[in-house]
Design an enzyme around this catalytic site. Structure first.
Site, PDB file in Angstrom:
ATOM      1  N   GLU A  94     -25.782  78.898 -11.617  1.00 46.32           N
ATOM      2  CA  GLU A  94     -25.258  77.627 -11.090  1.00 46.32           C
ATOM      3  C   GLU A  94     -25.697  77.435  -9.644  1.00 46.32           C
ATOM      4  O   GLU A  94     -24.882  77.177  -8.764  1.00 46.32           O
ATOM      5  CB  GLU A  94     -23.737  77.577 -11.209  1.00 46.32           C
ATOM      6  CG  GLU A  94     -23.227  77.513 -12.625  1.00 46.32           C
ATOM      7  CD  GLU A  94     -23.489  76.168 -13.276  1.00 46.32           C
ATOM      8  OE1 GLU A  94     -23.546  75.164 -12.559  1.00 46.32           O
ATOM      9  OE2 GLU A  94     -23.672  76.152 -14.515  1.00 46.32           O
ATOM     10  N   ASP A  95     -26.970  77.595  -9.397  1.00 42.03           N
ATOM     11  CA  ASP A  95     -27.547  77.283  -8.090  1.00 42.03           C
ATOM     12  C   ASP A  95     -27.124  78.226  -6.970  1.00 42.03           C
ATOM     13  O   ASP A  95     -27.346  77.921  -5.812  1.00 42.03           O
ATOM     14  CB  ASP A  95     -27.212  75.851  -7.649  1.00 42.03           C
ATOM     15  CG  ASP A  95     -27.971  74.851  -8.469  1.00 42.03           C
ATOM     16  OD1 ASP A  95     -29.129  75.145  -8.782  1.00 42.03           O
ATOM     17  OD2 ASP A  95     -27.403  73.814  -8.812  1.00 42.03           O
ATOM     18  N   ALA A  96     -26.470  79.324  -7.292  1.00 44.49           N
ATOM     19  CA  ALA A  96     -26.105  80.247  -6.218  1.00 44.49           C
ATOM     20  C   ALA A  96     -27.365  80.906  -5.682  1.00 44.49           C
ATOM     21  O   ALA A  96     -28.362  81.053  -6.390  1.00 44.49           O
ATOM     22  CB  ALA A  96     -25.134  81.294  -6.735  1.00 44.49           C
ATOM     23  N   ARG A 145     -34.046  69.207 -12.344  1.00 43.42           N
ATOM     24  CA  ARG A 145     -33.992  68.425 -11.097  1.00 43.42           C
ATOM     25  C   ARG A 145     -35.327  67.763 -10.800  1.00 43.42           C
ATOM     26  O   ARG A 145     -35.366  66.756 -10.093  1.00 43.42           O
ATOM     27  CB  ARG A 145     -33.613  69.322  -9.917  1.00 43.42           C
ATOM     28  CG  ARG A 145     -32.132  69.574  -9.746  1.00 43.42           C
ATOM     29  CD  ARG A 145     -31.608  70.389 -10.850  1.00 43.42           C
ATOM     30  NE  ARG A 145     -30.227  70.758 -10.837  1.00 43.42           N
ATOM     31  CZ  ARG A 145     -29.686  71.725 -10.137  1.00 43.42           C
ATOM     32  NH1 ARG A 145     -30.388  72.360  -9.244  1.00 43.42           N
ATOM     33  NH2 ARG A 145     -28.446  72.038 -10.274  1.00 43.42           N
ATOM     34  N   GLY A 193     -26.739  74.928  -2.753  1.00 42.64           N
ATOM     35  CA  GLY A 193     -26.245  76.096  -3.455  1.00 42.64           C
ATOM     36  C   GLY A 193     -25.410  76.941  -2.533  1.00 42.64           C
ATOM     37  O   GLY A 193     -25.525  76.837  -1.311  1.00 42.64           O
TER      38      GLY A 193
END
Lengths: 368, 1154
Positions: free
Chosen positions: B770-772, B953, B921
């Site tokens: 999740e974009d971390a 994206r 993020g």
């Protein structure tokens, strides 16, 4: 049944493809190949391990370690980064700081400055500093703390020319450099760190802060022994890494203009252009009747950066096979200056030994 | 002319970008240099400053001129006249008059919580003892001064002068300082005034409307076509009036002439219009007198006229009607000497437009067309306000005057100087209050707008800049219409296509593009004169009859929307007009365009039009030649020179429709009229930060526009001299590796907000979902992403009417004579010491306030002399350092003490980062350097980014940024690092550079795992990407509570982190627990962990008892105890208090055996 030499060589190559790296894991352990032993053998290991230095300068060393497994090689690398102890400023007592740079930022900058000094003192005399528990007092003593101080004041330079615009000439101490840090030996430190062995910054021209007349920095700095796993400032290396020895196998000869183009696909010195000799041209094979033409020959694969450029061109795609030797590690150690770069490796080996001994103990205890 | 160091020189320098003086100039490559030249003249916030200057220098004088005379009703001989008004330089306005009034600079105002304002003085002439008395420089009021405006001390200041004033040379200006806070008047978008708009809707049918705006009033007139009949409607009329009656009321027109005026010779329109004559006949209106009476009967009484004193005699209906038609309906067409023909032409034009639209629905206007919009700027808004306040002032002054003259036997003559000063405070306060609160109230227009001003966001340089170019729409946010929110074609080049917020204000709040200019009023006199005197092809419209106007080939020239002249050769007319404008005879901002649908030429000179410059192309050749650019580079020509020499010109949105603009030089065809200066100027200042925006999915650019404003970085050069409520700065900000021309133009490279991180794109550890992001611990040790947070705490030492004052108290000591912990960091003067570490609970300012504030202090009315503690404590859990302590006095002469605290933070788990491509993020894990993957060169990443961020994206721009950055690094030359929209460096070349330096052409390299030491099976995409640290940090949000404070009323836990509140188990969570059947858990969460209370209850009467005794039953027998939520108990008691009886009936869960 013993595998053939070719087979062993094949197993020892990591394949470098256009889009993938293949065969990345080593397979020389017991039980992987039916009928083959591969058990670890001290004698075999002793005979096969070689170390060869390519470059050995105080701040940078490059050497090959051949004949060990990736896990061992990596352990050395990791220990060089994180476990070899060095000294760095850990505590700053800020007495006066009227410069524009904030106390914390100044302290942070001071911490990152590498220092050098008497090695015996560092290695034998100085011990780790133990942080006090809650309620305990600090125990700064000569064998765990090195005291330094930074006392600078910016003033007008009376001798400066009238229309001078260069601030370093216009003012005294307009720039605060690492060389402005003074070492104040305490107790037995005098024995170990005097004369050439005095503790000084590795690079005297590291800019710490900028000031203007009227500003002043007075602080005392405490330096401790520490390891890179605690904070990067304690790491003895800028970076330590290794790469595998590249191999370039020309499967079918590359001749003429192609050879020139092929050479350009690699860094300088990797590929050499040679003319096909008369002898070769007479023999049956790919060179037949090609006397005098350029052919590409691999001369120094170590220089290759493995950019895979040659695999991008259709004419070379099938003629060349790139790979890397699994057990040939070319280390590059860049020291920050406290230790010589080769010392760091030796230190890492010593630490490795120590750890192995500790581990041995554990294993024995476990088996008991 | 003094040379200003505004940083644009570097961009115009001949050596710039590796170019030498001798290098050939190609107009194709270098024409973008017009852009820095433009910004040098106009600047990014010039629209605000221009508008304010226009107000200060021109409009304010016009306003006073219009209201110059005050006559007394009581004393016939007395009059007072304002002959001139002037705004001075900003000065200090300290409480005491003794203090010298000297010039003040903005920084002092910010620090001392003052208003940056200048005195406004008037020259007056009045009668005293039958003599004219002239009195110059009478102080009228104080007016807030816009920073960098003509009156500001920063205008024209050089860098070193700015430094002396503690001001940042890169600060855009264009805002106000009111009471120490920086306030911006946002640009307001409105439908244009005094222009006819034809629309069709279900309710009204086809109608034309016009909002007439004059200094006196603003009103809207409609011409409506409904059920084939045309009527004229207006607020002042009780019902719509048949159009023919209106024409007849205007007088002097026969039926035939009316018909001609409306329909000309066109039979279709004649047929349609004919029926309207019947309406007049039906109403029995044949003459002008009858028509006026008809109109007059329908004029609402109590309109703007009737509201004034009842003294005016009642007028007849005809007079009423005449007045309404002359002054109220379509008020902007002025009537001179009862000559109504121009107004008749105007109304006829509206009728004709309605008829045309009913025949051809395509001829209705588009409300959202940018050419139909006007932007209202600070100057205009202030002038509206000032005019209202000045009128108020005049009436107050008159009242004051009448009161004076009312006195039967006066001892002295009337001296207006004192009253002017006294009543002038009304204006000062009005202006200050409006800018401070943002509530714009203009009585005469019934205007009441909130949220006009905002506090200038100083979170980052870009946030401040973005705020200065922001446009807010008057459109309601709640309505669900997509039209006003959608991107309009005519926004091209005028309004940024990317920069708009998400959510409710999406598309309503817009931003100016880089080269946009907003016009100020240039006056129509010059144009009028030219049409009358010079051009033989056009004649005044009044000289023509309807038939003549509507013959084929006759074009009506509209001046600011009003028919003004007639010409038969429109193209020649327009061409001449343009030639004159290009030669500088007419204002460059006067625009002209031909509308062939309506056979009309429109000339506009009004304010608030959006325009932008273009290069003129004639005969298929650009007027811009290399030698012009050479002059520009040498500094021998400026943008304005090009303007007057006919090389460039401004086009507004309407005129753009008449042109054929070539984007690039090679696109020029014979019909081309203009050449674009630079295509990337369709973006604004904020979107201009994005490298390769033309390779990104468009919403990503929009997201970045929102996030760029939250990025922590350098705010201004004077950031450490300021004391802001909340200030974030980055310890080591870096200029982006890949920049754009816009970045240089807005000086983002000098005040950057981010750092170039070495990024590898791979999955690592699973803590990157999740974009971390995965961060390298060693990078953080070395200062990556390190930021500082400054906070301001203010104490004002007030004084009270009884003469008592707040004071600073001393340090408190315990019985051993040691300073108590709470006061550990206080100095003897009760203020925190600079450099000390302050923990939660520590006192920073030991302020004490007198117990006795209310008494008068006269005689026996005197309270105790004690002081109570009102100290300012540090309440944040994480410690900070005292950075600054400032002591000063404010405008009320009260001491002000400000303390600034500082925290230095290194990134931690959960802190938010973002690249410049809308990819945000949080930090998912911080990994030791030795565990990080490393490349052959020893390169270790600062950030590992998960590749799943890319496919959905589609931020290809980010990949390009990475590759371009890598190429510029290995090559060591900055010219590769340009990622401008539509003119970026080709990535193929980047590949070539990488190969030359031994890297893979596509940017993917061989990496080794730091954990196993074995090679990774994939090649890893890596390179530098500019990362922004966003202001959202875990430290400010982290919150937990076991026990803690409760609200007084309900005894439930408090809400919110700041009050150490509990975490709410809300309705939906409750629903889950009910559905699951976890009743005991529900009971615990909702009662025992919240507001459980034990009460006594009488089982007999069902009312509350107390201490086991029931007051109602006078008995303890049946009283029992139970637990219930305190809120429920409260409800019962509140119901009882309003006479609703509540009785509780109790029952045992496990009944006793009886």
């Amino acid at each position: 049944m013993k595998p053939s030499k070719e087979e062993l060589e094949r197993r020892n190559i990591v394949g470098v493809g256009a889009e993938r790296v293949t065969n990345v894991t080593s397979t020389d352990y017991p039980g992987h190949f039916p009928g083959e032993d591969h058990a670890w053998d001290l004698g075999y290991f002793r005979d096969n391990v070689t170390i060869e230095f390519h470059k050995n300068e105080p701040l940078e060393a490059e050497f090959s370690l051949i004949g060990v497994d990736a896990s061992i090689a990596n352990a050395f690398r990791r220990m060089m980064i994180a476990d070899v102890p060095t000294f760095a400023i850990e505590t700053v007592h800020m007495e006066k700081n009227t410069s524009v740079i904030q106390d914390e930022v100044l302290s942070h900058r001071l911490g990152l400055i590498p220092f050098k000094g008497g090695k015996t003192g560092f290695r034998k005399f100085m011990k780790f500093y133990k942080k006090p528990e809650d309620g305990e007092e600090h125990s700064y003593v000569d064998f765990n703390t090195i005291q330094l101080s930074l006392n600078v004041e910016c003033t007008h330079n009376k001798k400066a020319a009238k229309n001078e615009t260069d601030v370093t000439k216009l003012y005294n101490h307009a720039h605060v450099y690492a060389s402005d840090i003074e070492f104040n030996p305490v107790g037995r430190q005098e024995q170990y760190f005097s004369g050439d062995n005095a503790i000084v910054p590795v690079h005297p021209d590291i800019l710490i802060a900028k000031m203007r007349p009227g500003q002043q920095i007075n602080c005392s700095l405490l330096m401790h022994k520490g390891v890179g796993s605690d904070h990067a400032k304690f790491s003895p290396v800028a970076t330590a890494s290794y790469r595998l020895m590249p191999t370039i196998k020309i499967k079918s000869p590359i001749l003429g203009e192609d050879a020139k183009k092929f050479q350009k696909c690699f860094p300088k010195g990797v590929i050499e252009l040679q003319t096909v000799t008369r002898k070769e041209s007479k023999e049956e094979g790919p060179f037949k009747g090609k006397e005098g033409e350029w052919k590409a020959v691999v001369v120094d694969p170590m220089r290759d950066t493995v950019s895979r450029e040659c695999l991008r061109h259709d004419e070379f795609k099938d003629k060349v096979e790139l790979g890397r030797k699994r057990d040939h590690f070319i280390y590059s150690v860049e020291s920050t200056g406290q230790w010589r770069s080769d010392e760091i490796f030796l230190e890492a080996v010593a630490l490795f030994k120590e750890k192995a001994k500790k581990f041995e103990h554990q294993v024995i205890n476990m088996a008991r | 002319m003094t040379v200003l160091d505004d940083g644009f020189e570097a961009l115009l320098e001949p050596f710039y970008n590796g170019k030498k003086l001798t290098d050939p100039i190609s107009t194709k490559e270098d024409k973008y240099q017009l852009l820095p030249a433009f910004l040098k003249v106009k600047g990014l916030v010039k629209q605000h400053i221009d508008s304010y200057n226009y107000f200060i220098n021109q409009e304010i004088k016009d306003i006073v001129k219009a209201n110059r005379l005050i006559k007394s009703d009581q004393e016939e001989s007395f009059w007072l006249e304002f002959t001139d008004i002037r705004v001075g330089k900003p000065t200090r306005n300290d409480y005491s008059d003794v203090v010298s009034r000297s010039e003040v600079n903005p920084m002092e105002c910010r620090l001392r919580d003052m208003t940056y304002a200048a005195d406004v003085v008037v020259d007056i002439v009045y009668i005293r003892d039958r003599h004219k008395i002239r009195h110059n420089n009478v102080l009228l009021c104080r007016i807030p001064v816009m920073l960098k405006s003509a009156k500001c001390c920063l205008s024209g200041a050089s860098n070193s002068e700015m430094e002396v004033m503690n001001e940042c040379p890169l600060d855009p200006g264009g805002y106000f300082i009111i009471g120490g806070t920086e306030k911006v008047i946002l640009i307001q978008e409105q439908l244009s005034k005094n222009r006819v708009i034809v629309e069709a809707d279900e309710k009204m049918g086809v109608h034309a409307s016009v909002t007439s705006s004059t200094h006196e009033r603003k009103s809207k007139t409609y011409v409506i076509l409904k059920k084939e009949r045309i009527t004229l409607a207006h607020n002042i009329l009780m019902e719509p009036i048949p159009i023919v009656i209106v024409f007849k009321a205007l007088g002097g027109l026969t039926d035939c002439e009316i018909m001609e005026l409306v329909a000309g010779g066109d039979a279709r329109y004649q047929d349609d219009f004919l029926i309207n004559f019947d309406e007049a006949t039906k109403a029995g209106v044949y003459t002008q007198q009858q028509a006026l009476e008809y109109v007059g009967q329908r004029v609402k009484m109590g309109g703007p006229r009737g509201r004034q004193f009842g003294s005016a005699p009642r007028r007849s209906h005809a007079e009423e009607g005449l007045d309404a038609l002359a002054n109220i309906i379509i008020a902007h067409v002025t009537i001179q000497g009862l000559e109504f023909y121009p107004k008749a032409i105007y109304i006829a034009m509206m009728v004709r437009r309605v008829l045309m639209a009913s025949h051809n629905p395509k001829l209705v206007d588009d409300r959202d067309f940018v050419g139909n919009k006007r932007l209202e700027l600070a100057g205009q808004l202030l002038s509206l306000l000032f005019e209202d306040l000045f009128k108020g002032f005049v009436s107050n002054l008159k009242m004051n005057m009448e009161n004076f003259f009312k006195k039967p036997n006066r001892t002295s003559a009337y001296d207006p100087v004192g009253p002017i000063k006294g009543q002038g405070a009304f204006i000062t306060q009005g202006l200050n209050r409006a800018i401070q609160s943002g509530n714009w109230t203009v009585k005469r227009f019934n205007m009441n707008r909130a949220g006009v001003t905002h506090v200038l966001s100083r979170l980052s340089y870009i946030a401040a800049l973005g705020m200065m170019t922001r446009i807010s729409s008057q459109f309601e946010k709640t309505r669900k219409v997509s039209g006003p929110r959608a991107l309009q074609m005519s926004q091209w080049g005028m309004l940024c296509t990317s920069d708009t917020p998400e959510g409710e204000a999406c598309g309503l709040v817009k931003n100016l593009a880089l080269m946009t200019h907003i016009t100020t009023d240039v006056g129509d006199e010059a144009v009028k004169e030219w049409i009358h005197g010079v051009d033989s092809g056009a004649e005044a419209i009044e000289n023509f009859s309807g038939t003549e106007m509507h013959t084929a080939g006759a074009y009506i020239v509209h001046l600011n929307g009003t028919p003004f002249a007639l010409t038969h050769s429109p193209k020649r007319f327009a061409a001449r007009f343009r030639t004159l404008r290009r030669r500088g005879w007419l204002s460059p901002f006067a625009s002209i365009h031909i509308n062939s649908h309506f056979s009309a030429i429109h000339i506009a000179t009004d304010e608030g039009r959006i325009c932008r410059p273009y290069i003129i192309v004639q005969n298929g050749r650009s007027k811009l030649k290399p030698e012009h650019l050479r002059l520009l580079q040498l500094g021998k020509a400026s943008f304005d020179d090009f303007l007057t020499h006919g090389i460039v010109e401004y086009l507004d949105v309407n005129e753009e429709n008449d042109t054929l603009v070539a984007l690039y030089e090679h696109d020029i065809v014979p019909a081309t009229t203009h050449l674009e200066i630079e295509p990337f100027t369709i973006l604004g200042a904020v979107a201009g930060l994005i490298p390769f925006p033309h390779h990104n999915q468009s919403p990503r650019n929009t997201y970045q526009c929102a996030m760029g404003k939250q990025a922590i970085g350098a705010i201004a050069y004077n950031q450490f001299n300021r004391i802001d409520t909340l200030l974030y700065t980055l310890v080591y900000p870096q200029r982006p590796m890949v920049i754009t021309k816009t970045i240089q133009l807005v000086h983002y490279d000098k005040l950057p907000a981010g750092q170039n991180a070495t990024v590898v794109v791979m999955s690592y550890s699973g803590y990157d979902i999740e974009d971390a992001l995965v961060l390298n611990k060693a990078s953080l040790d070395r200062g990556f992403g390190r930021c500082q947070v400054f906070r301001k705490y203010t104490a004002e030492l007030q004084s009270y009417p009884n003469g008592r004052r707040d004071r600073m108290g001393g340090v408190a000591k315990d019985e051993d004579g040691l300073v108590i912990d709470k006061h550990a960091i206080l100095d003897e003067d009760g203020m925190a010491m600079v450099g000390e570490r302050v923990f939660s609970g520590n006192t920073m300012l030991k302020k004490e306030t007198p117990v006795d504030k209310g008494t008068t202090g006269i005689g026996t009315d005197r309270g105790p002399d004690d002081f109570s503690d009102a100290s300012l404590n540090y309440k944040i859990a994480d410690a900070a350092y005292i950075d600054k302590v400032m002591i000063s006095t404010n405008e009320r002469d009260h001491p002000v003490i400000k303390v600034q605290t500082r925290q230095t933070r290194r990134p931690e788990l959960g802190d938010k980062f973002s690249s410049r491509h809308g990819q945000k993020g949080v930090v998912g894990i911080i990994v030791d350097q030795e565990d990080m993957p490393f490349a052959d060169s020893g390169l270790v990443p600062d950030i590992i980014m998960n590749p799943h961020g890319f496919p959905s994206r589609m931020t290809v721009g980010k990949l390009f940024e990475c590759l371009t950055g890598k190429a510029s690094i290995v090559h060591g030359r900055p010219e590769h690092g340009f990622g401008d929209a539509f003119r970026s460096h080709p990535v193929e070349e980047m590949g070539k550079v990488l190969v030359e330096h031994g890297f893979s052409w596509e940017g993917k390299d061989y990496f080794t795992s730091g954990i196993t030491g074995e090679p990774l099976e994939c090649y890893i995409y890596n390179g530098p990407i500019y990362y922004q640290r966003l202001k959202h940090m875990v430290q400010d949000k982290m919150h937990s509570r076991a026990r803690g404070p409760r609200a007084i009323l309900t005894r439930q836990p408090t809400e919110g982190r700041s009050r150490d509140g509990g975490l709410r188990l809300g309705e939906m969570e409750r629903d889950c627990l009910i559905a699951y059947g976890a009743s005991q858990l529900l009971l615990e969460r909702l009662m025992y962990s919240s507001d459980v209370t034990q009460i006594d209850i009488c089982q007999k009467c069902g009312l509350f008892g107390y201490k086991g005794y029931c007051q109602t039953c006078k008995s303890t027998r049946e009283v029992t105890q139970m637990n219930m939520p305190y809120a429920a108990k409260l409800l019962v008691q509140e119901l009882v208090s309003m006479n609703v009886g509540v009785r509780l009936e109790l029952e045992d869960t496990f009944p006793h055996e009886k």
